[in-house]
Design an enzyme around this catalytic site. Structure first.
Site, mmCIF file in Angstrom:
data_model
loop_
_atom_site.group_PDB
_atom_site.id
_atom_site.type_symbol
_atom_site.label_atom_id
_atom_site.label_comp_id
_atom_site.label_asym_id
_atom_site.label_seq_id
_atom_site.Cartn_x
_atom_site.Cartn_y
_atom_site.Cartn_z
ATOM 1 N N TYR A 151 -15.030 13.251 7.495
ATOM 2 C CA TYR A 151 -13.645 12.601 7.980
ATOM 3 C C TYR A 151 -13.180 12.297 8.692
ATOM 4 C CZ TYR A 151 -8.900 12.097 5.962
ATOM 5 O OH TYR A 151 -7.647 11.568 6.028
ATOM 6 N N PRO A 181 -0.610 10.219 10.539
ATOM 7 C CA PRO A 181 -0.568 11.239 9.855
ATOM 8 C C PRO A 181 -0.732 12.610 9.454
ATOM 9 C CG PRO A 181 0.044 9.449 8.129
ATOM 10 C CD PRO A 181 -1.535 9.190 9.780
HETATM 11 P P1 NDP Z 1 -4.065 9.081 -2.707
HETATM 12 O O1 NDP Z 1 -5.324 9.953 -3.168
HETATM 13 O O2 NDP Z 1 -2.495 9.804 -3.029
HETATM 14 O O3 NDP Z 1 -4.122 7.636 -1.793
HETATM 15 C C1 NDP Z 1 -5.659 7.026 -2.374
HETATM 16 C C2 NDP Z 1 -5.027 5.790 -2.022
HETATM 17 O O4 NDP Z 1 -6.661 4.887 -1.883
HETATM 18 C C3 NDP Z 1 -5.169 5.747 -3.592
HETATM 19 O O5 NDP Z 1 -4.288 4.607 -4.434
HETATM 20 C C4 NDP Z 1 -6.512 5.076 -4.347
HETATM 21 O O6 NDP Z 1 -6.040 4.310 -5.672
HETATM 22 C C5 NDP Z 1 -7.089 4.475 -2.834
HETATM 23 N N1 NDP Z 1 -8.450 4.238 -2.959
HETATM 24 C C6 NDP Z 1 -9.939 5.303 -3.145
HETATM 25 N N2 NDP Z 1 -11.009 5.130 -2.375
HETATM 26 C C7 NDP Z 1 -10.820 3.677 -3.318
HETATM 27 C C8 NDP Z 1 -11.900 2.496 -3.220
HETATM 28 N N3 NDP Z 1 -12.817 3.014 -3.029
HETATM 29 N N4 NDP Z 1 -10.671 1.429 -3.800
HETATM 30 C C9 NDP Z 1 -9.899 1.362 -3.974
HETATM 31 N N5 NDP Z 1 -8.724 2.324 -3.533
HETATM 32 C C10 NDP Z 1 -9.328 3.231 -3.242
HETATM 33 O O7 NDP Z 1 -3.870 9.347 -0.311
HETATM 34 P P2 NDP Z 1 -2.740 9.351 0.548
HETATM 35 O O8 NDP Z 1 -1.548 8.065 0.076
HETATM 36 O O9 NDP Z 1 -2.660 10.853 1.406
HETATM 37 O O10 NDP Z 1 -3.755 8.826 1.288
HETATM 38 C C11 NDP Z 1 -3.322 7.328 2.005
HETATM 39 C C12 NDP Z 1 -4.735 7.356 3.394
HETATM 40 O O11 NDP Z 1 -3.538 8.338 3.987
HETATM 41 C C13 NDP Z 1 -6.164 7.414 3.212
HETATM 42 O O12 NDP Z 1 -6.382 6.718 4.649
HETATM 43 C C14 NDP Z 1 -5.841 8.887 4.024
HETATM 44 O O13 NDP Z 1 -7.234 9.262 4.236
HETATM 45 C C15 NDP Z 1 -4.952 8.764 4.640
HETATM 46 N N6 NDP Z 1 -4.535 10.147 5.023
HETATM 47 C C16 NDP Z 1 -3.477 11.247 4.578
HETATM 48 C C17 NDP Z 1 -2.972 11.696 5.125
HETATM 49 C C18 NDP Z 1 -2.312 13.241 3.974
HETATM 50 O O14 NDP Z 1 -2.799 14.393 4.295
HETATM 51 N N7 NDP Z 1 -2.232 12.341 2.797
HETATM 52 C C19 NDP Z 1 -2.879 11.935 6.153
HETATM 53 C C20 NDP Z 1 -3.502 10.976 6.884
HETATM 54 C C21 NDP Z 1 -4.228 9.874 6.606
HETATM 55 P P3 NDP Z 1 -6.926 4.610 -6.844
HETATM 56 O O15 NDP Z 1 -8.487 5.568 -7.154
HETATM 57 O O16 NDP Z 1 -6.802 3.549 -7.965
HETATM 58 O O17 NDP Z 1 -8.822 3.729 -6.781
HETATM 59 C C1 8X3 Z 2 -5.301 13.894 6.998
HETATM 60 C C2 8X3 Z 2 -4.490 15.171 7.018
HETATM 61 O O1 8X3 Z 2 -5.545 17.366 8.913
HETATM 62 O O2 8X3 Z 2 -5.731 17.057 6.860
HETATM 63 O O3 8X3 Z 2 -5.649 13.248 7.025
HETATM 64 O O4 8X3 Z 2 -7.735 16.087 7.699
HETATM 65 S S1 8X3 Z 2 -5.506 16.162 7.868
#
Ligand code: NDP
Ligand code: 8X3
Length: 255
Positions: A151, A181
């Site tokens: 990841y 983030p």
């Molecule tokens: P969520 O799980 O709430 O949202 C993820 C989104 O990605 C969903 O809308 C999901 O939609 C979509 N998704 C995942 N796989 C696919 C796919 N194959 N095709 C289309 N859509 C897809 O998580 P976050 O909002 O937290 O995550 C968003 C981004 O932020 C990610 O890249 C994550 O790595 C990153 N991130 C998150 C952090 C956190 O702590 N939350 C911190 C740092 C980065 P659906 O399942 O409907 O397809």
């Molecule tokens: C998500 C933040 O610290 O859980 O990207 O990997 S962490």
């Protein structure tokens, strides 16, 4: 004609993507929402104050991405902003025990889909001589942690890809920003722990994590700065999160 072109947001059915869609829509952007879960995407769409299009599909499907980009670039507005947000972490096992299938899913979603969609959109942005690519990286791309293995590596890729895009887009007027983030409460941990909601809840217990709205505000800030300003990257943590010591494995002198 709308003042803004389309803001194309992947992963708009929950978390950051849904909040970014609402924030940009409230500032006048027509938003194009991409995700697999149609019902969740429609729920987000219903809350938008402005125009939207929904594209239900998997970002790992190249033909699907092509259909989305063709639909938007053939409009009068064109695409202004691409938010490469769809992504996920799967598992927290140490590398020797991790699932190769999970690793493939993360690489296919966080890296390959992001790269392909960016490549499809770029010629359009360059020909307009304006546009902004927002990549959603992570602190995991900057700082290693146990179980972060693939990841974190996918997010390190996203960071360096963002920087290299800046180099290639020099002089085109197209901006690139990597948002990094830390701990934020969304569906992220539910997905990481494969539906185990109580395990996911523990990740945020006793602290105040970032919210999806915090990240949406940051995206909104970056895209509304004057065109001569490019935020290359921005790392954001909740105040309750910081850095740990680097561990040293010591020999047990009593053994
Ligand atoms: P969520 O799980 O709430 O949202 C993820 C989104 O990605 C969903 O809308 C999901 O939609 C979509 N998704 C995942 N796989 C696919 C796919 N194959 N095709 C289309 N859509 C897809 O998580 P976050 O909002 O937290 O995550 C968003 C981004 O932020 C990610 O890249 C994550 O790595 C990153 N991130 C998150 C952090 C956190 O702590 N939350 C911190 C740092 C980065 P659906 O399942 O409907 O397809
Ligand atoms: C998500 C933040 O610290 O859980 O990207 O990997 S962490």
């Amino acid at each position: 004609m709308n003042q803004h072109g389309w803001a194309l947001i992947t992963g708009a059915s929950s978390g950051f993507g849904a909040a970014i869609a609402k924030r940009l829509s409230s500032s006048g952007w027509p938003v194009a929402l991409v995700a697999r879960r149609e019902v969740k995407l429609a729920e987000v769409a219903r809350q938008l104050p402005g125009p939207y299009q929904m594209f239900v599909g998997d970002v790992r499907d190249h033909d699907f991405l092509q259909t989305v980009v063709e639909a938007l670039t053939s409009t009068e507005e064109g695409i202004d902003v691409l938010v490469n947000n769809a992504g996920l972490a799967l598992g927290l096992e140490p590398a020797p025990k991790a699932s190769l299938k999970d690793w493939d899913t993360m690489i296919d979603t966080n890296i390959k889909a992001l790269v392909r969609l960016t490549r499809l959109v770029l010629p359009h942005l360059v020909s307009q001589r304006r546009g902004h690519i927002i990549n959603i990286g992570s602190i995991a791309g900057n700082w290693p942690y146990p179980g972060g293995n693939v990841y974190g590596a996918t997010k390190a890729f996203v960071k360096q890809f963002s920087n290299n895009l800046r180099a290639d887009l020099h002089g085109t007027g197209v901006r690139v920003t990597n948002i990094e983030p830390g701990l934020a409460e969304t569906e992220f941990s539910i997905v990481r722990f494969k539906g185990d909601r109580s395990k996911a809840k523990q990740v945020y217990a006793g602290c105040e994590p970032l919210t999806a709205e915090d990240i949406a505000e940051t995206v909104h800030w970056a895209v509304t700065l004057p065109p001569h300003v490019n935020i290359n990257s921005i790392e954001i943590m909740p105040t309750c999160q910081s850095f740990g010591p680097l561990p040293v494995a010591r020999e047990d002198k009593n053994a």
